[in-house]
Design an enzyme around this catalytic site. Structure first.
Site, PDB file in Angstrom:
ATOM      1  N   PRO A 103      -2.291   1.041 -15.822  1.00  0.00           N
ATOM      2  CA  PRO A 103      -3.316   0.558 -14.897  1.00  0.00           C
ATOM      3  C   PRO A 103      -2.885  -0.702 -14.176  1.00  0.00           C
ATOM      4  O   PRO A 103      -2.215  -1.562 -14.743  1.00  0.00           O
ATOM      5  CB  PRO A 103      -4.495   0.253 -15.830  1.00  0.00           C
ATOM      6  CG  PRO A 103      -3.839  -0.114 -17.122  1.00  0.00           C
ATOM      7  CD  PRO A 103      -2.628   0.771 -17.234  1.00  0.00           C
ATOM      8  N   CYS A 120      -5.133 -13.819  14.296  1.00  0.00           N
ATOM      9  CA  CYS A 120      -5.281 -13.422  15.694  1.00  0.00           C
ATOM     10  C   CYS A 120      -5.439 -11.921  15.882  1.00  0.00           C
ATOM     11  O   CYS A 120      -4.691 -11.308  16.646  1.00  0.00           O
ATOM     12  CB  CYS A 120      -4.074 -13.949  16.485  1.00  0.00           C
ATOM     13  SG  CYS A 120      -4.010 -15.740  16.477  1.00  0.00           S
ATOM     14  N   GLU A 121      -6.362 -11.330  15.168  1.00  0.00           N
ATOM     15  CA  GLU A 121      -6.672  -9.911  15.353  1.00  0.00           C
ATOM     16  C   GLU A 121      -8.164  -9.719  15.138  1.00  0.00           C
ATOM     17  O   GLU A 121      -8.731 -10.293  14.208  1.00  0.00           O
ATOM     18  CB  GLU A 121      -5.924  -9.058  14.313  1.00  0.00           C
ATOM     19  CG  GLU A 121      -4.444  -9.093  14.495  1.00  0.00           C
ATOM     20  CD  GLU A 121      -3.705  -7.992  13.742  1.00  0.00           C
ATOM     21  OE1 GLU A 121      -4.343  -7.004  13.331  1.00  0.00           O
ATOM     22  OE2 GLU A 121      -2.486  -8.151  13.588  1.00  0.00           O
TER      23      GLU A 121
HETATM   24  C1  LIG Z   1       3.857   4.376 -10.386  1.00  0.00           C
HETATM   25  C2  LIG Z   1       2.599   3.614 -10.361  1.00  0.00           C
HETATM   26  N1  LIG Z   1       1.954   3.364 -11.511  1.00  0.00           N
HETATM   27  C3  LIG Z   1       0.794   2.655 -11.546  1.00  0.00           C
HETATM   28  C4  LIG Z   1       0.239   2.174 -10.407  1.00  0.00           C
HETATM   29  C5  LIG Z   1      -1.031   1.406 -10.503  1.00  0.00           C
HETATM   30  O1  LIG Z   1      -2.051   1.978  -9.807  1.00  0.00           O
HETATM   31  P1  LIG Z   1      -3.480   1.263  -9.819  1.00  0.00           P
HETATM   32  O2  LIG Z   1      -3.276  -0.119  -9.391  1.00  0.00           O
HETATM   33  O3  LIG Z   1      -4.293   2.053  -8.868  1.00  0.00           O
HETATM   34  O4  LIG Z   1      -3.990   1.373 -11.232  1.00  0.00           O
HETATM   35  C6  LIG Z   1       0.856   2.411  -9.184  1.00  0.00           C
HETATM   36  C7  LIG Z   1       0.254   1.927  -7.931  1.00  0.00           C
HETATM   37  O5  LIG Z   1       0.163   2.537  -6.944  1.00  0.00           O
HETATM   38  C8  LIG Z   1       2.064   3.157  -9.148  1.00  0.00           C
HETATM   39  O6  LIG Z   1       2.696   3.391  -8.010  1.00  0.00           O
END
Ligand SMILES: Cc1ncc(COP(=O)(O)O)c(C=O)c1O
Length: 414
Positions: free
Chosen positions: A278, A344-345
């Site tokens: 995560p 600046c957008e």
């Molecule tokens: C290979 C991989 N693992 C884990 C993650 C973590 O994803 P998230 O931040 O959505 O939990 C990512 C993010 O895109 C990823 O590319």
């Protein structure tokens, strides 16, 4: 409870007099002491969430490891805190590896990702003793066979053909994803690695995307792995969504793991090691960004413009992510305004139509749930000096990344 409070780190409260307090620190005091914009991280909330992942996973599967996807907040102090709670980490390249090593993460618990790993990425990972390289393509295999001297553990990343309901830019499990190998190619990669005397095939990896609020696609991805045979290790990726607004209702970590581990029980060998990685859902809620109001412009729309914006939070302009906000000492209620940045957008909007109570020049504005990918994608647009990271805990505050100074803007000039 005022609804916006629910989006701040657990325990955030409004003190007598109206000030919003996080981890025992008044946000207005933090803004006065450390300046704005500033990324504030509730260290206790960060550690608590890391433990939640560790314990909830451990309670469901005997041989399990939670690793933090460092891209969500690639800051040495964040990695150190998470590692101290018993998590490993994944790194996408040599740059994130630098932080993981500096944070003291056990190299055996570091996983190297990337769809375009260079020789340098791989060599540095090998030199650091990184336990696992996740193979994304056949060139990874060629490079590793050339660079590895002893033995290197690897996983093969598989495209599970699962498209979760999320922004296209962060969906990674569909047929045409640039990440990983389709089943037929994955089989060929598995055979090649099995034939290598330097690479040790530990298992498979899958990751279907980010900010996913429905658990069913995670189960489908696990099922897709089962078709490739039985392995010792399955890294099931990250992707659980975070709560950004009170309209979001992401599954809890427990609900998510019930589905993920339930699918593993059904489809994967019981003796396998299970890994989850995560990022967003681990760090988002621990983070709060503080800004100061520079001007309030009233007309057909009311613009409340602050001293940051898309240089410190790209989530809005990249993915249309919605954020809530509040005045730090007048929490909740108020009129809808457009909270905008200084860049600046016209797309430099932090929160369109957000209710702020009597916003005035000099007010401190707090934007909750900014712990994920905001620090990551901070940039120097309009000469922005990158903001500091301030850890808060039990009423104490400490800077773990300092603010860039004007001299830093010239530091790399030759
Ligand atoms: C290979 C991989 N693992 C884990 C993650 C973590 O994803 P998230 O931040 O959505 O939990 C990512 C993010 O895109 C990823 O590319």
């Amino acid at each position: 409870m005022t609804p916006v409070l629910e989006l701040f780190p657990p325990g955030a409260a409004v003190a007598e007099g109206g000030d919003l307090v996080v981890a025992g620190c008044r946000l207005r005091d933090l803004a006065a002491e450390f300046g704005t914009p500033a990324y504030v991280v509730d260290e206790g909330a960060l550690r608590e969430r890391a433990r939640e992942y560790r314990d909830e996973l451990g309670a469901r599967w005997p041989d399990a490891l939670a690793i933090f996807a460092s891209k969500a907040f690639p800051c040495t102090a964040v990695l150190r805190a998470v590692a101290e709670e018993g998590l490993g980490c994944d790194v996408a390249g040599a740059g994130e590896l630098v932080h993981a090593v500096a944070a003291g993460v056990d190299p055996g618990c570091i996983y190297l990702h990337g769809n375009a790993k260079t020789d340098e990425d791989l060599q540095r990972a090998i030199d650091a003793g990184v336990g696992t390289v996740v193979i994304d393509n056949f060139d990874d295999i060629d490079r590793l066979e050339r660079l590895v001297r002893g033995e290197q553990g690897v996983l093969v990343r598989v495209i599970p053909r699962v498209r979760p309901d999320t922004h296209a830019a962060v969906a990674t499990g569909q047929d045409d994803s640039k990440f990983g190998l389709a089943a037929r190619d994955a089989r060929r990669a598995i055979e090649r690695v099995r034939g290598s005397d330097r690479l040790r095939l530990d298992g498979l990896h899958v990751h279907i995307g980010s900010q996913i609020l429905d658990t069913a696609p995670f189960a489908r991805a696990v099922q897709a792995l089962a078709a490739l045979g039985e392995f010792a290790v399955y890294d099931l990726g990250g992707g659980l969504g975070a709560r950004y607004t009170w309209a979001d209702h992401p599954p809890t970590v427990g609900e998510y793991l019930d589905v993920l581990v339930g699918a593993a029980r059904e489809h994967l060998p019981a003796s396998a090691r299970l890994i989850v990685e995560p990022g967003r859902s681990l760090v988002a809620r621990a983070g709060v960004t503080l800004y100061r109001v520079i001007t309030v412009k009233r007309g057909p729309r009311t613009f409340v413009a602050v001293d940051g914006g898309m240089a410190d939070n790209l989530e809005v302009s990249l993915y249309g992510q919605r954020f809530e906000a509040t005045v730090a000492d007048r929490v909740g209620g108020g009129e809808p305004v457009d909270l905008v940045g200084r860049h600046c957008e016209s797309g430099d909007v932090l929160s369109a139509g957000v209710a702020l109570r009597e916003p005035r020049v000099g007010d401190v504005i707090a934007v909750p749930a900014t712990g994920a990918y905001c620090f990551t994608m901070r940039n120097g647009y309009n000469g922005a000096r990158r903001p500091p990271v301030v850890f808060v805990r039990d009423g104490d505050a400490r800077v773990v990344v300092r603010r860039e100074g004007y001299a830093d803007l010239l530091r790399l000039d030759t």
